[in-house]
Design a protein around this motif. Structure first.
Motif, PDB file in Angstrom:
ATOM      1  N   ASP A 189      54.168  61.184  45.214  1.00  0.00           N
ATOM      2  CA  ASP A 189      52.750  61.520  45.146  1.00  0.00           C
ATOM      3  C   ASP A 189      51.880  60.318  45.489  1.00  0.00           C
ATOM      4  OD1 ASP A 189      51.456  60.317  42.475  1.00  0.00           O
ATOM      5  OD2 ASP A 189      53.527  60.891  42.062  1.00  0.00           O
ATOM      6  N   TYR A 190      50.597  60.595  45.723  1.00  0.00           N
ATOM      7  CA  TYR A 190      49.683  59.594  46.268  1.00  0.00           C
ATOM      8  C   TYR A 190      49.159  58.625  45.219  1.00  0.00           C
ATOM      9  CZ  TYR A 190      49.963  62.611  50.309  1.00  0.00           C
ATOM     10  OH  TYR A 190      50.440  63.335  51.369  1.00  0.00           O
ATOM     11  N   VAL A 191      49.147  59.013  43.975  1.00  0.00           N
ATOM     12  CA  VAL A 191      48.726  58.098  42.911  1.00  0.00           C
ATOM     13  C   VAL A 191      49.819  57.075  42.652  1.00  0.00           C
ATOM     14  CG1 VAL A 191      48.062  57.900  40.502  1.00  0.00           C
ATOM     15  CG2 VAL A 191      47.214  59.821  41.865  1.00  0.00           C
ATOM     16  N   THR A 192      51.056  57.550  42.514  1.00  0.00           N
ATOM     17  CA  THR A 192      52.175  56.645  42.247  1.00  0.00           C
ATOM     18  C   THR A 192      52.333  55.621  43.358  1.00  0.00           C
ATOM     19  OG1 THR A 192      53.353  58.330  40.972  1.00  0.00           O
ATOM     20  CG2 THR A 192      54.667  56.533  41.865  1.00  0.00           C
ATOM     21  N   ILE A 193      52.191  56.044  44.604  1.00  0.00           N
ATOM     22  CA  ILE A 193      52.431  55.128  45.716  1.00  0.00           C
ATOM     23  C   ILE A 193      51.403  53.998  45.745  1.00  0.00           C
ATOM     24  CG2 ILE A 193      51.064  56.273  47.518  1.00  0.00           C
ATOM     25  CD1 ILE A 193      53.498  55.870  49.368  1.00  0.00           C
ATOM     26  N   ASN A 194      50.174  54.266  45.322  1.00  0.00           N
ATOM     27  CA  ASN A 194      49.179  53.197  45.234  1.00  0.00           C
ATOM     28  C   ASN A 194      49.407  52.314  44.014  1.00  0.00           C
ATOM     29  OD1 ASN A 194      47.765  53.498  47.581  1.00  0.00           O
ATOM     30  ND2 ASN A 194      46.105  54.690  46.698  1.00  0.00           N
ATOM     31  N   ASN A 195      49.827  52.903  42.913  1.00  0.00           N
ATOM     32  CA  ASN A 195      50.169  52.096  41.737  1.00  0.00           C
ATOM     33  C   ASN A 195      51.312  51.136  42.047  1.00  0.00           C
ATOM     34  OD1 ASN A 195      48.234  53.135  39.961  1.00  0.00           O
ATOM     35  ND2 ASN A 195      49.548  54.837  39.326  1.00  0.00           N
ATOM     36  N   MET A 196      52.292  51.614  42.798  1.00  0.00           N
ATOM     37  CA  MET A 196      53.418  50.757  43.185  1.00  0.00           C
ATOM     38  C   MET A 196      52.955  49.591  44.043  1.00  0.00           C
ATOM     39  SD  MET A 196      56.342  53.630  44.033  1.00  0.00           S
ATOM     40  CE  MET A 196      57.562  52.410  44.562  1.00  0.00           C
ATOM     41  N   LEU A 197      52.040  49.861  44.978  1.00  0.00           N
ATOM     42  CA  LEU A 197      51.556  48.787  45.841  1.00  0.00           C
ATOM     43  C   LEU A 197      50.727  47.783  45.049  1.00  0.00           C
ATOM     44  CD1 LEU A 197      51.366  47.624  48.665  1.00  0.00           C
ATOM     45  CD2 LEU A 197      49.419  49.133  49.108  1.00  0.00           C
ATOM     46  N   ALA A 198      49.876  48.281  44.176  1.00  0.00           N
ATOM     47  CA  ALA A 198      49.055  47.389  43.356  1.00  0.00           C
ATOM     48  C   ALA A 198      49.898  46.520  42.432  1.00  0.00           C
ATOM     49  CB  ALA A 198      48.051  48.207  42.543  1.00  0.00           C
ATOM     50  N   ALA A 199      51.038  47.064  41.995  1.00  0.00           N
ATOM     51  CA  ALA A 199      51.915  46.329  41.076  1.00  0.00           C
ATOM     52  C   ALA A 199      52.880  45.397  41.802  1.00  0.00           C
ATOM     53  CB  ALA A 199      52.706  47.314  40.226  1.00  0.00           C
ATOM     54  N   GLY A 200      52.921  45.471  43.124  1.00  0.00           N
ATOM     55  CA  GLY A 200      53.832  44.617  43.879  1.00  0.00           C
ATOM     56  C   GLY A 200      55.235  45.169  44.016  1.00  0.00           C
ATOM     57  N   ASP A 201      55.428  46.445  43.681  1.00  0.00           N
ATOM     58  CA  ASP A 201      56.755  47.047  43.800  1.00  0.00           C
ATOM     59  C   ASP A 201      57.109  47.382  45.249  1.00  0.00           C
ATOM     60  OD1 ASP A 201      57.085  46.940  41.039  1.00  0.00           O
ATOM     61  OD2 ASP A 201      56.106  48.881  40.756  1.00  0.00           O
ATOM     62  N   ILE A 202      56.102  47.519  46.095  1.00  0.00           N
ATOM     63  CA  ILE A 202      56.300  47.673  47.531  1.00  0.00           C
ATOM     64  C   ILE A 202      55.328  46.723  48.223  1.00  0.00           C
ATOM     65  CG2 ILE A 202      57.192  50.035  47.515  1.00  0.00           C
ATOM     66  CD1 ILE A 202      54.404  51.071  48.047  1.00  0.00           C
ATOM     67  N   ASP A 203      55.560  46.465  49.499  1.00  0.00           N
ATOM     68  CA  ASP A 203      54.741  45.500  50.242  1.00  0.00           C
ATOM     69  C   ASP A 203      53.587  46.145  50.993  1.00  0.00           C
ATOM     70  OD1 ASP A 203      56.451  43.022  49.794  1.00  0.00           O
ATOM     71  OD2 ASP A 203      57.915  44.390  50.684  1.00  0.00           O
TER      72      ASP A 203
END
Length: 279
Positions: A80-94
């Motif tokens: 989902d689109y919320v999780t994918i932004n949370n991951m980016l903000a947290a540094g889990d993806i680049d």
């Protein structure tokens, strides 16, 4: 105490000098990366890029084929689109490739995040669909209309209905920022159902009208060109490559932009009738 003849002292000095030169040469070779079995190649940098669904996932993979030497792309599929932004903000993806800039801006404002759109990649036709209607003029009084629940896509859906004369928005309101509270004319007494984008397909069987992205409606065998009752193509909603703002000017981001604007990616885009290149 022992004494050396001048000749002996000269011979000893020459030997010492030769030994020092050998040692220095060895140090120089070591400092340059040289070893007996050869230098190790530079380590490849893996860049993790999130995407939600095809064709975004297909484009991430195509960019992986085109990325410059020294880098590789790992596709991270997210639901989902919320999780994918949370991951980016947290540094889990680049980086992620899943959203248009208005959606990203809303996420930043709501979450105190600092994401930045660095390159538009493709634009896409958005549409309203119906399981029972073949023309928007058939929309019955009291119809249920399913729209996205995030503000940028809510406004986009309302603007599309307003442009078609189905509803009226308040005079002077920015249509790209419109909310349900800005609906001042609703002659058909439409009932709005607000859902997350990835949940809108579930409303297709029950609602009279459903707003949806082409990447999701494709799961129902529908396309905006063939099945959309109202359609729109707007450059401001082009899908963007997004990174943390602190990395916007990094070498890795430049490598990603080059890969995402490569011929490999353009070929994938040109093979999909619902999208068009934005670079």
């Amino acid at each position: 105490m022992s004494f050396r003849t001048p000749r002996a002292r000269i011979a000893a000095a020459v030997a010492a000098t030769a030994t020092a030169l050998v040692l220095l040469a060895g140090c120089a070779a070591s400092g340059a990366g040289g070893t007996d079995d050869g230098a190790d190649p530079a380590e490849t940098v893996t860049l993790r890029v999130g995407a939600v669904t095809s064709p975004a996932t297909d484009i991430v993979e195509a960019a992986g084929d085109a990325i410059a030497d020294g880098y590789e792309i790992e596709l991270v599929e997210v639901s989902d689109y919320v999780t994918i932004n949370n991951m980016l903000a947290a540094g889990d993806i680049d980086a992620n490739f899943s959203q248009h800039e208005p959606y990203m801006t809303e996420f930043n404002e709501r979450n105190g995040a600092s994401l930045e759109a660095v390159q538009p990649i493709y634009n896409f036709v958005i549409a309203f669909y119906s399981k029972t209607l073949t023309d928007i003029d058939e929309l019955p009084t009291g119809a249920t209309v399913a729209i996205p629940n995030d503000s940028s896509n809510t406004a986009r859906a309302l603007k599309l209905l307003s442009d078609a004369g189905v509803i009226d928005l308040a005079a002077g309101v920015d249509p790209y920022a419109a909310t349900l509270d800005d609906v001042t004319g609703n002659p058909k007494d439409l009932q709005f159902l607000s859902l997350q984008i990835n949940q809108l397909n579930t409303a297709y069987d029950e609602a009279d009208l459903v707003f949806q992205w082409p990447s999701h409606i494709a799961a129902l065998g529908l396309t905006p060109q063939d099945d959309g009752l109202l359609t729109e193509l707007d450059d401001r909603f082009a899908l963007q490559l997004v990174v943390p703002a602190a990395d916007a000017d990094s070498a890795a981001t430049r490598a990603l932009v080059d890969a995402f604007t490569s011929d490999d990616v353009r070929e994938v885009i040109s093979g999909n009738a619902t999208i068009e290149a934005a670079f």
